[in-house]
Write a protein that holds these residues in place. Structure first.
Motif, short mmCIF file in Angstrom:
data_model
loop_
_atom_site.label_atom_id
_atom_site.label_comp_id
_atom_site.label_asym_id
_atom_site.label_seq_id
_atom_site.Cartn_x
_atom_site.Cartn_y
_atom_site.Cartn_z
N VAL A 10 0.83 -1.21 0.00
CA VAL A 10 0.00 0.00 0.00
C VAL A 10 0.87 1.25 0.00
N LEU A 11 1.87 1.29 0.89
CA LEU A 11 2.73 2.47 0.99
C LEU A 11 3.54 2.69 -0.28
N GLU A 12 4.09 1.62 -0.85
CA GLU A 12 4.90 1.77 -2.06
C GLU A 12 4.06 2.18 -3.25
N SER A 13 2.81 1.73 -3.31
CA SER A 13 1.94 2.12 -4.42
C SER A 13 1.54 3.58 -4.32
N LYS A 14 1.43 4.09 -3.10
CA LYS A 14 1.00 5.49 -2.91
C LYS A 14 2.16 6.47 -2.92
N TYR A 15 3.26 6.10 -2.24
CA TYR A 15 4.36 7.05 -2.06
C TYR A 15 5.65 6.64 -2.75
N GLY A 16 5.71 5.44 -3.29
CA GLY A 16 6.98 4.96 -3.82
C GLY A 16 7.76 4.30 -2.70
N SER A 17 9.03 4.04 -2.93
CA SER A 17 9.82 3.34 -1.92
C SER A 17 10.33 4.32 -0.86
N TRP A 18 11.04 3.77 0.13
CA TRP A 18 11.66 4.59 1.19
C TRP A 18 12.65 5.59 0.62
N ARG A 19 13.13 5.35 -0.60
CA ARG A 19 14.11 6.27 -1.20
C ARG A 19 13.52 7.66 -1.42
N ASN A 20 12.21 7.73 -1.56
CA ASN A 20 11.56 9.03 -1.78
C ASN A 20 11.62 9.93 -0.56
N LEU A 21 11.98 9.37 0.59
CA LEU A 21 12.10 10.20 1.79
C LEU A 21 13.25 11.18 1.68
N ASN A 22 14.19 10.93 0.77
CA ASN A 22 15.33 11.84 0.60
C ASN A 22 15.07 12.91 -0.45
N GLU A 23 13.91 12.83 -1.12
CA GLU A 23 13.60 13.81 -2.15
C GLU A 23 13.34 15.18 -1.54
N ILE A 24 13.72 16.22 -2.28
CA ILE A 24 13.54 17.59 -1.78
C ILE A 24 12.06 17.97 -1.75
N VAL A 25 11.32 17.57 -2.79
CA VAL A 25 9.90 17.93 -2.92
C VAL A 25 9.07 16.69 -2.63
N ILE A 26 8.00 16.85 -1.87
CA ILE A 26 7.09 15.76 -1.57
C ILE A 26 5.73 16.07 -2.18
N LEU A 27 5.00 15.03 -2.57
CA LEU A 27 3.71 15.21 -3.20
C LEU A 27 2.74 15.97 -2.29
N LYS A 28 1.99 16.91 -2.88
CA LYS A 28 1.01 17.65 -2.10
C LYS A 28 -0.09 16.74 -1.58
N SER A 29 -0.35 15.66 -2.33
CA SER A 29 -1.42 14.75 -1.93
C SER A 29 -1.00 13.78 -0.83
N ALA A 30 0.25 13.84 -0.41
CA ALA A 30 0.74 12.94 0.64
C ALA A 30 0.03 13.21 1.96
N SER A 31 -0.17 12.17 2.72
CA SER A 31 -0.84 12.31 4.01
C SER A 31 0.03 13.09 4.99
N ARG A 32 -0.59 13.62 6.04
CA ARG A 32 0.18 14.37 7.06
C ARG A 32 1.20 13.45 7.72
N TRP A 33 0.84 12.19 7.91
CA TRP A 33 1.75 11.22 8.51
C TRP A 33 3.01 11.06 7.67
N TRP A 34 2.86 10.91 6.35
CA TRP A 34 4.01 10.73 5.47
C TRP A 34 4.84 12.01 5.40
N LYS A 35 4.18 13.16 5.42
CA LYS A 35 4.91 14.43 5.39
C LYS A 35 5.75 14.59 6.65
N ASP A 36 5.21 14.15 7.79
CA ASP A 36 5.96 14.24 9.04
C ASP A 36 7.20 13.34 9.00
N ILE A 37 7.04 12.12 8.46
CA ILE A 37 8.19 11.22 8.34
C ILE A 37 9.24 11.83 7.42
N HIS A 38 8.82 12.41 6.30
CA HIS A 38 9.72 13.05 5.35
C HIS A 38 10.48 14.20 6.01
#
Length: 352
Positions: A10-38
């Motif tokens: 579920v997480l990989e289909s929505k946000y991609g892999s854990w590697r995306n946590l290092n990206e500078i820009v995060i998707l606006k549609s990302a949940s607050r939980w994922w944004k906090d982890i990022h």
């Protein structure tokens, strides 16, 4: 989370892999939980502290990307050997697809789009030397090892201590002392970055693949620039510290590591509170060295050691006077044991 669990899918289909946590820009549609982890993990522009605290233990090489992941050396191979990366046929490929096992020996199979030039062949030899320094474990999965604990297992405490500028089990009072110095916040922030070795010196920029048009060796021609060399080892900075020693009438041998240098910057004739104020001079000096270095490089200014030290004195005094309006500078004689030929005067910070 297990390798093939439902939540992982579920997480990989929505946000991609854990590697995306290092990206500078995060998707606006990302949940607050994922944004906090990022935000907590920190992007590549914020130091990527979480990425730097983990290390790969290579098994079959089925999870680790050969070029893009940091699994050997101090930077991803795509940055360290960027010219070879551009002509590679193995971009976004895991290690398992860039070689094979022959009995219990791993054999590399790097494929290129074209023949390598002479200088690229030399770079390729360096690449092989580096990747052959790692050992793989046949029949095992790739796993992470946490650098901040002896056991290699992640703990919340170790992550907290890392964010606070310390390692688990280490009684580090450096940052507590730093934040107690009576100076402007900008000076404390710069000192914090220096003590963490997070300033954009040339050695740090080159690891990130940043190529500069200006030479960063114009300030000091002794060797390649690093924070420890620039601020404490090069001939120019050493002259500044000697001027400071002469100013207070002492002769010291300074360490070339920022934290130890900071801790040793004190006067035995002052009490703890006065020495905390005196460390404002340390922040003023390193700040002026950095400012002067930038002007020499980018504005072709001539190196002026006396200007660095004079402006550091002015800044330290201005910061202290702003924080403590009643503070005064008083010159008192030092102990005769420190000077057999004459009575030396030094500057002592006193408050009424």
């Amino acid at each position: 989370m297990e390798d093939k669990g439902l939540w992982r899918e579920v997480l990989e289909s929505k946000y991609g892999s854990w590697r995306n946590l290092n990206e500078i820009v995060i998707l606006k549609s990302a949940s607050r939980w994922w944004k906090d982890i990022h935000k907590v993990c920190g992007s590549s522009t914020q130091g990527a502290w979480f990425e730097n605290c983990k290390d790969w233990v290579i098994g079959e090489g089925d999870k680790v990307l050969f070029w893009e992941d940091l699994w050997v050396g101090d930077a991803p191979l795509s940055l360290r050997f960027h010219s070879l990366y551009l002509i590679s046929e193995s971009k976004q490929s895991p290690i398992a697809r860039v070689g094979h096992w022959v009995d219990n020996t791993w054999v590399w199979e790097l494929v290129w789009r074209r023949q390598r030039l002479v200088w690229e062949q030399a770079m390729e030899a360096q690449l092989y030397q580096l990747i052959n320094s790692r050992t793989f474990r046949k029949g095992n999965l790739d796993t992470w090892s946490w650098k901040e604990t002896v056991e290699g297992a992640y703990t919340v405490r170790s992550a907290y201590m890392k964010l606070m500028g310390s390692s688990e089990g280490e009684s580090d009072k450096v940052f507590t002392e730093l934040w107690s110095i009576r100076v402007i916040p900008k000076a404390q922030l710069f000192g914090w970055r220096l003590l963490l070795d997070k300033l954009p010196t040339k050695d740090k920029l080159s690891v990130k693949g940043v190529q500069l048009q200006h030479s960063l060796r114009e300030f000091c021609l002794d060797c390649e620039e690093s924070a420890s060399h620039l601020f404490f080892s090069c001939a120019m900075s050493q002259k500044v510290w000697k001027m400071c020693d002469s100013w207070i009438g002492v002769s010291l041998v300074h360490h070339n590591q920022a934290r130890i240098h900071f801790q040793h910057f004190h006067m035995s004739s002052l009490n703890t509170r006065q020495n905390t104020m005196w460390k404002g001079m340390w922040l003023a000096i390193v700040g002026e060295i950095w400012r002067h270095r930038n002007e020499v490089i980018f504005k072709q200014k001539k190196v002026d050691i006396e200007e660095i030290f004079s402006l550091a004195q002015v800044n330290a005094w201005a910061w202290l006077k702003h924080k403590i309006p009643s503070v005064s500078m008083k010159r008192i004689p030092m102990s005769k044991a420190m000077s057999s030929s004459s009575v030396i005067l030094h500057t002592s910070l006193v408050t009424p």
